[in-house]
Design an enzyme around this catalytic site. Structure first.
Site, mmCIF file in Angstrom:
data_model
loop_
_atom_site.group_PDB
_atom_site.id
_atom_site.type_symbol
_atom_site.label_atom_id
_atom_site.label_comp_id
_atom_site.label_asym_id
_atom_site.label_seq_id
_atom_site.Cartn_x
_atom_site.Cartn_y
_atom_site.Cartn_z
ATOM 1 N N GLU A 158 -34.990 -2.369 -27.582
ATOM 2 C CA GLU A 158 -35.024 -2.521 -29.038
ATOM 3 C C GLU A 158 -34.654 -3.941 -29.478
ATOM 4 O O GLU A 158 -33.537 -4.393 -29.220
ATOM 5 C CB GLU A 158 -34.077 -1.531 -29.712
ATOM 6 C CG GLU A 158 -34.133 -1.639 -31.226
ATOM 7 C CD GLU A 158 -33.238 -0.655 -31.949
ATOM 8 O OE1 GLU A 158 -33.245 -0.668 -33.192
ATOM 9 O OE2 GLU A 158 -32.529 0.121 -31.274
ATOM 10 N N GLU A 203 -32.321 5.552 -39.797
ATOM 11 C CA GLU A 203 -31.124 4.780 -39.438
ATOM 12 C C GLU A 203 -30.774 3.833 -40.582
ATOM 13 O O GLU A 203 -30.856 2.617 -40.446
ATOM 14 C CB GLU A 203 -31.370 4.006 -38.138
ATOM 15 C CG GLU A 203 -30.115 3.364 -37.561
ATOM 16 C CD GLU A 203 -30.412 2.508 -36.338
ATOM 17 O OE1 GLU A 203 -29.508 2.310 -35.528
ATOM 18 O OE2 GLU A 203 -31.563 2.041 -36.203
#
Length: 295
Positions: A141, A234
């Site tokens: 990520e 998120e």
């Protein structure tokens, strides 16, 4: 595609989190990357009781966790930590683990770019081999330049994944992409088949639909590359300390069940510990924005 949500943003019993996400139509949980906090048998039962499953987890690279650290023992401990997260995901029947390679908040390199790259590749090869054995996919990520100096863009994550293994994936986060990519939609297309996870919040890191992102275009791009995993919510709204605060009751002043490192992580992200009402507002708003687009 379907909706999942992280649980690191709110300090509360997991039972409360799972009840809430089931209430608003989320199908899965991306569980906090702190394996020592959870009994996987209990979590499995909890998820089953509410008709929810584990999608995966994301590494919380706090304190000394760093796959490209100069110190060999530190790297080894960091690899062991990620393996523990993978083991947790596997035990919960999850599919993915999103890996942020470096310590979040560390902006000064330990060594040369070449050495750090090699250390990270070696660490991720070991991690990916273990994940393959556990039938879990890893996704590297990228996060923005204000949180790490290493792996900020999708192209960098792709290059690292290609150096690791043909089955090593990437995880993209549209909030970070908005800061780092020339064209986030093009970055989704570039990731293509290596895209194994996708994190969502709006441009201001508030709930999806509370900013200016073109969610239909984003979802359309994901469908075009064949992504059929979770949209993992998120959000992490900034704390407004001024009289212009639109959400004056947004902070929980006396949170329970949160460690000092977790509290620092939230505060370093421009936020604090959310009040229950403020958190639920974001959970609901994200679901109401995204569900019509993926159903």
């Amino acid at each position: 595609m379907y909706l999942a949500i992280h649980n690191w943003m709110k300090a509360e019993p997991l039972e409360v989190t799972v009840q809430r996400l089931a209430k608003y139509g989320y199908q899965a949980l991306e569980i906090q990357g702190e394996p020592s906090k959870y009994d996987t048998d209990q979590v499995t039962k909890l998820l089953k009781d509410h008709g929810v499953r584990c999608w995966g987890s994301v590494t919380l690279m706090l304190d000394e966790r760093n796959l490209l650290a100069k110190d060999e023992k530190q790297r080894a401990k960091s690899v062991a930590y990620v393996k523990d997260c993978i083991q947790m995901v596997s035990a919960l029947g999850g599919e993915v683990i999103s890996v942020v390679p470096g310590t979040v908040g560390k902006l000064v390199p330990d060594s040369t770019p070449e050495k750090e790259w090699d250390w990270c590749v070696i660490a991720l090869k070991e991690i990916n081999d273990y994940a393959r054995e556990c039938k879990v996919k890893i996704g590297i990520e990228p996060i923005n330049r204000f949180e790490t100096y290493f792996i900020n863009r999708g192209a960098q994550a792709l290059a690292l994944a290609e150096a690791v293994a043909p089955d090593c994936g990437v995880c993209l986060d549209i909030f970070h992409m908005n800061l780092e990519e020339n064209d986030p939609v093009a970055a989704i297309h570039e990731a293509g088949a290596r895209l194994v996870n996708f994190h969502v919040a709006d441009n201001n890191r508030m709930a999806c639909g509370m900013g200016f992102f073109d969610w239909p275009a984003i979802i359309r791009a994901l469908k075009e590359v064949g992504y059929d995993g979770a949209l993992s919510v998120e959000f992490c709204p900034p704390l407004d300390r001024t009289p212009a605060n639109r959400f004056p009751d947004s902070v929980d002043l006396n949170p329970e069940g949160i460690s000092e490192s977790e509290r620092k992580f939230l505060e370093d992200h421009g936020s604090s510990v959310f009040s229950t009402d403020f958190y639920e507002l974001h959970v609901q708003h994200s679901a109401e924005t995204l569900l019509p687009l993926i159903s």
